[in-house]
Design an enzyme around this catalytic site. Structure first.
Site, PDB file in Angstrom:
ATOM      1  N   HIS A 107       3.846   1.394   7.586  1.00  0.00           N
ATOM      2  CA  HIS A 107       3.713   1.812   6.191  1.00  0.00           C
ATOM      3  C   HIS A 107       4.407   3.142   5.904  1.00  0.00           C
ATOM      4  O   HIS A 107       4.587   3.497   4.733  1.00  0.00           O
ATOM      5  CB  HIS A 107       2.234   1.904   5.807  1.00  0.00           C
ATOM      6  CG  HIS A 107       1.542   0.577   5.762  1.00  0.00           C
ATOM      7  ND1 HIS A 107       1.334  -0.116   4.599  1.00  0.00           N
ATOM      8  CD2 HIS A 107       1.029  -0.202   6.755  1.00  0.00           C
ATOM      9  CE1 HIS A 107       0.713  -1.260   4.857  1.00  0.00           C
ATOM     10  NE2 HIS A 107       0.517  -1.334   6.165  1.00  0.00           N
TER      11      HIS A 107
ATOM     12  N   ASP B 143       8.519   9.813   1.961  1.00  0.00           N
ATOM     13  CA  ASP B 143       7.403   8.885   1.799  1.00  0.00           C
ATOM     14  C   ASP B 143       7.856   7.479   2.151  1.00  0.00           C
ATOM     15  O   ASP B 143       8.956   7.069   1.761  1.00  0.00           O
ATOM     16  CB  ASP B 143       6.898   8.903   0.356  1.00  0.00           C
ATOM     17  CG  ASP B 143       5.376   8.824   0.277  1.00  0.00           C
ATOM     18  OD1 ASP B 143       4.767   8.291   1.210  1.00  0.00           O
ATOM     19  OD2 ASP B 143       4.805   9.314  -0.723  1.00  0.00           O
TER      20      ASP B 143
END
Length: 455
Positions: free
Chosen positions: A156, A364
């Site tokens: 992730h 991110d």
């Protein structure tokens, strides 16, 4: 139909008090698949204890199984290797990365315990799906336990470039363990390319057709598969009574001023000091707009046991106090800085009230706040998303105003442009992003990954 076995650090299955399950997109997607196939979600309970036996519970048609970890395990596996070694390194923060042998030992030890405890509950035809950086070697350890099932892994967070990853002691051993999986998924093409670069340059791997990667005698499929949100449900939530009440409260408190909103877990990867600096530069560069806007920054604390997280909280408190002291007036405060979390329905209402969504992480894996902001907007008068070009979401939401979060001038100019943007342009940009958020939602993500895993 094969049963799905999900393994992650923490479990987001339904609980006794919330049979609908956690409301986040990941939980919605996985809980639906688990309920359909009578699967099980395994993970850490979040509690400490010497007995790491699994505790099973079934609510809302979904079975979960959690176990406690000892204080030493939490310190070495979770606070240590996961969040003081892998997390900063994978977010390109080598200067914050701590290399401790005890951390690495605790990480493998806890993963081995997970493998030993879960192995007896994996049936012959089960699909196994392991999630995130806490569990990278788990597939390899399950193979050692005799598991021959199809096993997939999804990361992730970002995958770092080779020149950073080689700073990790035993980096090759960690990557070799990933070849125990059948499918490895990444959020973006950039993170996938970084993984393939490491494999080909450090391990002599070969890239083949159909996303295959071969090292020695083992071939896996490595894919880019960006996660989404539960868009339809989130749009309904944004139009629901709780969100509308939150929107009205925010509009009333704004007294005609334009709201700029940021919602981030308190983490150095989110670029919050840089965001405050960019907003301060806007106040300096556009003094005529000072009393016409305000920044609401919601930043729930996290990982308070790690010193770098305590440091960033202290820094942000100092910065917000200084900026407010320098620019505030008797009837206006430029920054409302809040260290607490809110229900997602409340956040949906705040997003809709905001003229600007300010999402500026330094790095991110994806960033679902950006997608939630888009989904929450009114189609007739949407706000403007300002998005870091270093967020994984930037590859899909390219109609946002993309900025370099390290540049205060870049952020300042983007805020000015967003405030001046005509409604027709705002609608055009929003529609393109909303179409993507709708088409590639979290259900699309789940189906795409599992289709590859079962192929």
């Amino acid at each position: 139909m094969s049963r799905l076995i999900v393994i992650s650090n923490r479990v987001q299955a339904p609980t006794e008090n919330e049979t609908g399950g956690a409301q986040g997109g990941l939980a919605v997607a996985l809980n639906a698949a688990l309920a359909e196939g009578e699967g099980i979600w395994f993970g850490w309970s979040g509690d400490t204890g010497e007995d790491n036996s699994l505790r099973f519970a079934t609510y809302g048609g979904v079975t979960s199984a959690v176990m406690d970890l000892s204080e030493q395990d939490v310190d070495e596996y979770y606070n240590g290797y996961a969040n003081r070694t892998l997390w900063p390194l994978f977010h390109f923060r080598l200067g914050l990365t701590e290399f401790e042998r005890d951390f690495a030992g605790g990480y493998e030890r806890v993963n081995r315990v997970f493998a030993e405890r879960i192995r007896p509950h994996i049936a012959e035809d089960d699909l196994v799906w392991v999630h995130d950086y806490h569990m990278i070697p788990l597939g390899w350890l399950l193979r050692q336990q005799g598991v021959t099932n199809r096993i997939g892994f999804f990361l992730h967070i970002p995958w770092p470039p080779t020149r950073l990853l080689v700073a990790l002691p035993d980096h090759r051993r960690l990557v070799e363990s990933m070849f125990a999986y059948d499918v490895v998924g990444f959020q973006t093409e950039e993170w996938l390319e970084s993984f393939c670069h490491y494999v080909t340059h450090e391990m002599g791997g070969v890239l083949g057709d159909d996303d295959t990667v071969t090292v020695g005698g083992r071939t896996i499929r490595a894919i880019a598969c960006p996660i989404g949100i539960e868009t339809k449900d989130f749009v309904e939530m944004a139009n629901g009574p709780e969100a509308r009440a939150a929107q009205m409260r925010q509009l009333e408190s704004a007294v005609g001023r334009s709201l700029i909103v940021g919602v981030d877990r308190l983490d150095y990867s989110k670029g919050l000091p840089e965001r405050f600096a960019g907003y301060e530069r806007f106040l300096q560069n556009y003094p005529d707009r000072q009393a016409l806007v305000y920044l609401l920054q919601i930043a729930p604390p996290s990982r308070s046991a790690v010193q770098s997280y305590r440091d960033i909280r202290a820094n942000l408190e100092q910065m917000s106090g200084r900026i407010n002291g320098a620019y505030a007036d008797t009837d206006w405060v430029p920054i409302r800085y809040v260290n607490r979390g809110y229900p997602r329905a409340t956040l949906a209402g705040i997003y809709r009230a905001a003229r600007i969504g300010l999402v500026t992480p330094l790095r991110d894996g994806m960033n679902l706040v950006a997608k939630e902001y888009v989904a929450a907007q009114s189609p007739h008068d949407p706000g403007v998303l300002i998005l870091s070009r270093f967020a994984g979401a930037a590859a899909q939401l390219d109609q946002a105003l993309l900025v370099n979060p390290y540049s205060a001038e870049d952020v300042s100019d983007a805020i000015d442009k967003a405030l001046r943007m005509p409604k027709a342009e705002r609608i055009e940009r929003w529609q393109a992003m909303f179409d993507n958020v709708t088409a590639e939602d979290v259900i699309w993500w789940r189906r795409r990954f599992l289709d590859v895993l079962t192929a």
